[in-house]
Design a protein around this motif. Structure first.
Motif, PDB file in Angstrom:
ATOM      1  N   MET A  27       0.824  -1.204   0.000  1.00 34.49           N
ATOM      2  CA  MET A  27       0.000   0.000   0.000  1.00 34.49           C
ATOM      3  C   MET A  27       0.860   1.258   0.000  1.00 34.49           C
ATOM      4  N   ASP A  28       0.297   2.326  -0.566  1.00 32.63           N
ATOM      5  CA  ASP A  28       1.010   3.608  -0.654  1.00 32.63           C
ATOM      6  C   ASP A  28       0.599   4.595   0.435  1.00 32.63           C
ATOM      7  N   THR A  29      -0.263   4.194   1.322  1.00 34.89           N
ATOM      8  CA  THR A  29      -0.782   5.135   2.327  1.00 34.89           C
ATOM      9  C   THR A  29      -0.210   4.832   3.711  1.00 34.89           C
ATOM     10  N   TRP A  30       1.115   4.712   3.794  1.00 37.39           N
ATOM     11  CA  TRP A  30       1.746   4.559   5.101  1.00 37.39           C
ATOM     12  C   TRP A  30       1.731   5.894   5.861  1.00 37.39           C
ATOM     13  N   SER A  31       1.893   6.962   5.152  1.00 40.26           N
ATOM     14  CA  SER A  31       1.809   8.300   5.761  1.00 40.26           C
ATOM     15  C   SER A  31       1.017   9.199   4.818  1.00 40.26           C
ATOM     16  N   THR A  32       0.085   9.935   5.384  1.00 45.61           N
ATOM     17  CA  THR A  32      -0.754  10.850   4.606  1.00 45.61           C
ATOM     18  C   THR A  32      -0.585  12.276   5.119  1.00 45.61           C
ATOM     19  N   GLN A  33      -0.807  13.211   4.255  1.00 45.27           N
ATOM     20  CA  GLN A  33      -0.657  14.616   4.613  1.00 45.27           C
ATOM     21  C   GLN A  33      -1.719  15.023   5.629  1.00 45.27           C
ATOM     22  N   ASP A  34      -1.270  15.767   6.650  1.00 48.52           N
ATOM     23  CA  ASP A  34      -2.192  16.231   7.688  1.00 48.52           C
ATOM     24  C   ASP A  34      -2.939  17.466   7.197  1.00 48.52           C
ATOM     25  N   TYR A  46       0.640  11.644  -0.177  1.00 50.92           N
ATOM     26  CA  TYR A  46       0.745  10.474   0.705  1.00 50.92           C
ATOM     27  C   TYR A  46       1.921   9.632   0.223  1.00 50.92           C
ATOM     28  N   GLN A  47       2.474   8.863   1.142  1.00 49.63           N
ATOM     29  CA  GLN A  47       3.698   8.118   0.865  1.00 49.63           C
ATOM     30  C   GLN A  47       3.571   6.681   1.360  1.00 49.63           C
ATOM     31  N   GLY A  48       4.321   5.818   0.696  1.00 49.36           N
ATOM     32  CA  GLY A  48       4.395   4.413   1.072  1.00 49.36           C
ATOM     33  C   GLY A  48       5.840   3.987   1.252  1.00 49.36           C
ATOM     34  N   TRP A  50       7.490   2.259  -0.976  1.00 56.82           N
ATOM     35  CA  TRP A  50       8.165   2.111  -2.257  1.00 56.82           C
ATOM     36  C   TRP A  50       8.022   3.329  -3.162  1.00 56.82           C
ATOM     37  N   ARG A  51       7.051   4.178  -2.891  1.00 57.35           N
ATOM     38  CA  ARG A  51       6.866   5.353  -3.737  1.00 57.35           C
ATOM     39  C   ARG A  51       6.027   6.393  -2.995  1.00 57.35           C
ATOM     40  N   SER A  52       6.085   7.617  -3.496  1.00 55.68           N
ATOM     41  CA  SER A  52       5.283   8.729  -2.973  1.00 55.68           C
ATOM     42  C   SER A  52       4.321   9.198  -4.060  1.00 55.68           C
ATOM     43  N   CYS A  53       3.115   9.569  -3.659  1.00 59.86           N
ATOM     44  CA  CYS A  53       2.067   9.919  -4.607  1.00 59.86           C
ATOM     45  C   CYS A  53       1.504  11.304  -4.307  1.00 59.86           C
ATOM     46  N   VAL A  54       0.991  11.944  -5.339  1.00 57.34           N
ATOM     47  CA  VAL A  54       0.339  13.247  -5.234  1.00 57.34           C
ATOM     48  C   VAL A  54      -0.992  13.150  -5.956  1.00 57.34           C
ATOM     49  N   ARG A  55      -2.049  13.525  -5.259  1.00 58.93           N
ATOM     50  CA  ARG A  55      -3.387  13.495  -5.855  1.00 58.93           C
ATOM     51  C   ARG A  55      -3.940  14.922  -5.923  1.00 58.93           C
ATOM     52  N   GLN A  56      -4.328  15.310  -7.093  1.00 61.91           N
ATOM     53  CA  GLN A  56      -4.855  16.652  -7.296  1.00 61.91           C
ATOM     54  C   GLN A  56      -6.368  16.670  -7.115  1.00 61.91           C
ATOM     55  N   SER A 169      -3.673   4.517   6.391  1.00 61.63           N
ATOM     56  CA  SER A 169      -4.448   3.283   6.585  1.00 61.63           C
ATOM     57  C   SER A 169      -3.571   2.033   6.553  1.00 61.63           C
ATOM     58  N   ALA A 170      -2.424   2.103   5.881  1.00 58.02           N
ATOM     59  CA  ALA A 170      -1.543   0.931   5.803  1.00 58.02           C
ATOM     60  C   ALA A 170      -0.998   0.547   7.176  1.00 58.02           C
ATOM     61  N   LEU A 171      -0.812   1.522   8.059  1.00 59.74           N
ATOM     62  CA  LEU A 171      -0.302   1.214   9.395  1.00 59.74           C
ATOM     63  C   LEU A 171      -1.295   0.359  10.172  1.00 59.74           C
TER      64      LEU A 171
END
Length: 259
Positions: A27-34, A46-48, A50-56, A169-171
């Motif tokens: 999963m890529d949602t190990w840490s999400t922006q507050d 949000y970051q996982g 293996w990779r970091s993602c940006v959603r517009q 949510s991955a945590l």
């Protein structure tokens, strides 16, 4: 019957735990922006592992993998290693557990071998669950430390403050998966005791005498012939005869002369 149920339930619970660990690692949602201070934003990060993602806000999502290994923090790499080790041990435990199930017969495999395989798979599941829980907890500790450092810098009025990240949510998936694998491993270890045959538990019991290297053995009684010498006439300490003279008499009386 209860042993079979315990073994099957342990296998199913452990399977859910291993599957959850794989899901949490991917999963890529190990840490999400507050978003506490800025609930309306055009970009959500949000970051996982293996990779970091940006959603517009338009719905477009772009993910970028980490192209470096040495540039990542050491604790981050430790979390990766723990999750991978937990997944590998969990998969090996599942393979061993499938052949150890009491309802599965392979050739002439004895119950003792199945008990050993069940115990081995249970230990693997326990270690896999501990690895998953430890990895997720270490990552959560990193998030808490960075969050309070970013909050302190924000209240001090420092410029170019980085975004704060909170739990993803991955945590939670990783914590639940590690707990399931741990519980499944304990159930497998409990089922191992019921698979051991009762006759093998007392196989190594022996009854020895209290003395050293002395054991009781049954055998035929020795019957005397009736022609054995009198113990009083045997030569030994305290029963030595005095020398005799030429005519056959002793020069001094012996203790046998008074008998």
């Amino acid at each position: 019957m209860s042993t079979t149920i315990c073994q099957v339930m342990g296998f199913l619970v452990s399977s859910l735990g291993v599957g959850g660990s794989i899901m949490a690692t991917a999963m890529d949602t190990w840490s999400t922006q507050d978003l506490y201070d800025n609930p309306v934003t055009a970009v959500f990060q949000y970051q996982g592992l293996w990779r970091s993602c940006v959603r517009q806000s338009s719905g477009f999502t772009e993910c970028r993998p980490y192209f470096t290994i040495l540039g990542l923090p050491a604790m981050f790499q430790a979390v990766r290693a723990l999750m991978i080790v937990g997944i590998v041990l969990g998969i090996l435990g599942l393979l061993v557990c499938i052949f150890a199930l009491k309802c599965v017969r392979i050739g002439s495999m004895e119950d003792t071998a199945k008990a050993n395989m069940t115990l081995t798979s249970g230990i693997m599941f326990i270690v896999a669950g501990l690895c998953a829980i430890t990895g997720v907890s270490v990552f959560a500790n990193m998030l808490v430390t960075n969050f309070w450092m970013s909050t302190t810098n924000m209240y001090q009025g420092m410029q170019n403050v980085q975004n704060r990240y909170t739990f993803g949510s991955a945590l939670f998936v990783g914590w639940v998966a590690g707990g399931l694998a741990l519980v499944g491993g304990i159930m497998m270890c409990l089922a191992c005791k019921g698979l051991i045959p009762e006759e093998s538990r007392y196989k190594a019991v022996s009854y020895n005498a209290s003395g050293r290297n002395i054991s009781y053995r049954t055998g035929p009684y020795k019957v005397g012939s009736g022609y054995e010498a009198d113990p009083k006439t045997r030569k030994g300490m305290g029963y030595e005869e005095a020398p005799r003279s030429e005519d056959g008499r002793r020069p001094y009386p012996s203790k046998y002369d008074y008998v």
